[in-house]
Design a protein around this motif. Structure first.
Motif, mmCIF file in Angstrom:
data_model
loop_
_atom_site.group_PDB
_atom_site.id
_atom_site.type_symbol
_atom_site.label_atom_id
_atom_site.label_comp_id
_atom_site.label_asym_id
_atom_site.label_seq_id
_atom_site.Cartn_x
_atom_site.Cartn_y
_atom_site.Cartn_z
ATOM 1 N N TYR A 272 91.357 17.520 23.519
ATOM 2 C CA TYR A 272 90.386 17.491 22.423
ATOM 3 C C TYR A 272 88.963 17.399 22.974
ATOM 4 O O TYR A 272 88.077 18.156 22.590
ATOM 5 C CB TYR A 272 90.693 16.306 21.508
ATOM 6 C CG TYR A 272 89.882 16.257 20.232
ATOM 7 C CD1 TYR A 272 90.422 16.700 19.028
ATOM 8 C CD2 TYR A 272 88.586 15.751 20.221
ATOM 9 C CE1 TYR A 272 89.698 16.633 17.847
ATOM 10 C CE2 TYR A 272 87.850 15.684 19.048
ATOM 11 C CZ TYR A 272 88.404 16.131 17.869
ATOM 12 O OH TYR A 272 87.683 16.070 16.703
ATOM 13 N N LEU A 273 88.752 16.452 23.906
ATOM 14 C CA LEU A 273 87.403 16.270 24.436
ATOM 15 C C LEU A 273 86.978 17.453 25.294
ATOM 16 O O LEU A 273 85.805 17.841 25.284
ATOM 17 C CB LEU A 273 87.289 14.960 25.223
ATOM 18 C CG LEU A 273 85.859 14.522 25.547
ATOM 19 C CD1 LEU A 273 84.995 14.433 24.286
ATOM 20 C CD2 LEU A 273 85.857 13.200 26.267
ATOM 21 N N HIS A 274 87.904 18.047 26.015
ATOM 22 C CA HIS A 274 87.593 19.242 26.797
ATOM 23 C C HIS A 274 87.122 20.363 25.877
ATOM 24 O O HIS A 274 86.145 21.060 26.172
ATOM 25 C CB HIS A 274 88.816 19.685 27.618
ATOM 26 C CG HIS A 274 88.562 20.896 28.440
ATOM 27 N ND1 HIS A 274 89.111 22.122 28.143
ATOM 28 C CD2 HIS A 274 87.790 21.079 29.542
ATOM 29 C CE1 HIS A 274 88.708 23.011 29.023
ATOM 30 N NE2 HIS A 274 87.899 22.407 29.888
ATOM 31 N N GLN A 275 87.800 20.526 24.745
ATOM 32 C CA GLN A 275 87.407 21.551 23.777
ATOM 33 C C GLN A 275 85.995 21.295 23.259
ATOM 34 O O GLN A 275 85.190 22.214 23.142
ATOM 35 C CB GLN A 275 88.405 21.595 22.623
ATOM 36 C CG GLN A 275 88.094 22.639 21.576
ATOM 37 C CD GLN A 275 89.105 22.627 20.436
ATOM 38 O OE1 GLN A 275 90.189 22.077 20.548
ATOM 39 N NE2 GLN A 275 88.724 23.238 19.332
ATOM 40 N N VAL A 276 85.676 20.036 22.943
ATOM 41 C CA VAL A 276 84.329 19.667 22.498
ATOM 42 C C VAL A 276 83.315 19.981 23.599
ATOM 43 O O VAL A 276 82.241 20.540 23.334
ATOM 44 C CB VAL A 276 84.270 18.167 22.103
ATOM 45 C CG1 VAL A 276 82.835 17.705 21.892
ATOM 46 C CG2 VAL A 276 85.106 17.909 20.856
ATOM 47 N N ASN A 277 83.645 19.649 24.833
ATOM 48 C CA ASN A 277 82.758 19.867 25.964
ATOM 49 C C ASN A 277 82.450 21.350 26.155
ATOM 50 O O ASN A 277 81.301 21.731 26.379
ATOM 51 C CB ASN A 277 83.391 19.277 27.233
ATOM 52 C CG ASN A 277 82.375 18.804 28.244
ATOM 53 O OD1 ASN A 277 81.178 18.770 27.995
ATOM 54 N ND2 ASN A 277 82.861 18.421 29.411
ATOM 55 N N VAL A 278 83.471 22.195 26.046
ATOM 56 C CA VAL A 278 83.282 23.635 26.205
ATOM 57 C C VAL A 278 82.504 24.203 25.022
ATOM 58 O O VAL A 278 81.532 24.941 25.198
ATOM 59 C CB VAL A 278 84.642 24.353 26.364
ATOM 60 C CG1 VAL A 278 84.488 25.864 26.258
ATOM 61 C CG2 VAL A 278 85.301 23.963 27.694
ATOM 62 N N GLU A 279 82.927 23.852 23.814
ATOM 63 C CA GLU A 279 82.341 24.439 22.616
ATOM 64 C C GLU A 279 80.882 24.052 22.392
ATOM 65 O O GLU A 279 80.056 24.896 22.057
ATOM 66 C CB GLU A 279 83.168 24.038 21.390
ATOM 67 C CG GLU A 279 82.690 24.676 20.097
ATOM 68 C CD GLU A 279 83.596 24.374 18.919
ATOM 69 O OE1 GLU A 279 83.123 24.532 17.782
ATOM 70 O OE2 GLU A 279 84.769 23.981 19.127
ATOM 71 N N TYR A 280 80.551 22.784 22.583
ATOM 72 C CA TYR A 280 79.212 22.316 22.240
ATOM 73 C C TYR A 280 78.268 22.189 23.431
ATOM 74 O O TYR A 280 77.051 22.259 23.256
ATOM 75 C CB TYR A 280 79.286 20.979 21.497
ATOM 76 C CG TYR A 280 79.938 21.118 20.152
ATOM 77 C CD1 TYR A 280 79.211 21.600 19.060
ATOM 78 C CD2 TYR A 280 81.269 20.811 19.975
ATOM 79 C CE1 TYR A 280 79.813 21.759 17.824
ATOM 80 C CE2 TYR A 280 81.882 20.964 18.736
ATOM 81 C CZ TYR A 280 81.150 21.446 17.670
ATOM 82 O OH TYR A 280 81.748 21.612 16.450
ATOM 83 N N THR B 195 85.937 14.973 30.975
ATOM 84 C CA THR B 195 85.008 13.851 31.022
ATOM 85 C C THR B 195 85.589 12.710 30.203
ATOM 86 O O THR B 195 86.525 12.915 29.428
ATOM 87 C CB THR B 195 83.608 14.261 30.505
ATOM 88 O OG1 THR B 195 82.690 13.191 30.739
ATOM 89 C CG2 THR B 195 83.625 14.617 29.028
ATOM 90 N N ASP B 196 85.027 11.511 30.381
ATOM 91 C CA ASP B 196 85.539 10.376 29.619
ATOM 92 C C ASP B 196 84.810 10.183 28.306
ATOM 93 O O ASP B 196 85.360 9.654 27.346
ATOM 94 C CB ASP B 196 85.527 9.081 30.433
ATOM 95 C CG ASP B 196 84.190 8.765 31.082
ATOM 96 O OD1 ASP B 196 83.205 9.490 30.846
ATOM 97 O OD2 ASP B 196 84.135 7.788 31.852
ATOM 98 N N ILE B 197 83.537 10.619 28.215
ATOM 99 C CA ILE B 197 82.763 10.432 26.990
ATOM 100 C C ILE B 197 81.738 11.551 26.819
ATOM 101 O O ILE B 197 81.170 12.032 27.805
ATOM 102 C CB ILE B 197 82.059 9.055 26.961
ATOM 103 C CG1 ILE B 197 81.343 8.830 25.616
ATOM 104 C CG2 ILE B 197 81.116 8.892 28.147
ATOM 105 C CD1 ILE B 197 80.844 7.413 25.408
ATOM 106 N N ILE B 198 81.553 11.932 25.582
ATOM 107 C CA ILE B 198 80.447 12.814 25.188
ATOM 108 C C ILE B 198 79.758 12.135 24.017
ATOM 109 O O ILE B 198 80.409 11.711 23.062
ATOM 110 C CB ILE B 198 80.920 14.222 24.786
ATOM 111 C CG1 ILE B 198 81.590 14.924 25.966
ATOM 112 C CG2 ILE B 198 79.745 15.047 24.250
ATOM 113 C CD1 ILE B 198 82.174 16.284 25.636
#
Length: 145
Positions: free
Chosen positions: A49-57, A64-67
């Motif tokens: 989930y966080l990887h997807q957020v990192n790539v998309e935004y 990563t551990d936090i965005i």
């Protein structure tokens, strides 16, 4: 804006502590830094989930551990903080910390960013680590256990 603090699960694991204790601690950190709590939302997710957020935004193809997404300028502290509990668990093992301490470190790391602390340079990263340790020292005993 009415202050709000909320925790949400999106494939990760919510902290085991009472939300009100976490809110009081985070609010104390914000106020000690000269800020005031606005709307703060933590979203606990998994690596995918966080990887997807990192790539998309952010166009970063990394784990990563936090965005942290800020929604106001300091001294108002408002934003969404996405935390991968899988990364937190792995990092806790790597650093020899308890899962709870590492989770709290990551939670406050995002808040410190919202308070204006950068960690891009090695000097700023050192300051961030010092501030994380200071913030962890403010945790009530019920959270630090």
């Amino acid at each position: 804006m009415t202050p709000s603090f909320s925790l949400h699960e999106a494939g990760g694991t919510l902290p085991e502590q009472e939300e009100s204790l976490l809110e009081d601690w985070i609010r104390a950190v914000i106020e000690a830094r000269g800020g005031r709590l606005g709307e703060l939302t933590y979203i606990f997710c998994d690596d995918d989930y966080l990887h997807q957020v990192n790539v998309e935004y952010l166009q970063h193809d990394t784990l990563t551990d936090i965005i942290t997404f800020p929604y106001a300028e300091f001294p108002l502290v408002s934003g969404d903080l996405f935390i991968s509990t899988e990364r937190v668990a792995d990092n806790a093992k790597e650093y020899g910390e308890s899962y709870t301490t590492e989770l709290h470190r990551v939670m406050v790391h995002g808040v410190l960013h919202l308070c204006g602390q950068s960690d891009k340079s090695s000097e700023d990263a050192g300051t961030m680590r010092d501030l994380e340790a200071w913030a962890l020292s403010l945790r009530p005993a019920a959270l630090a256990a």
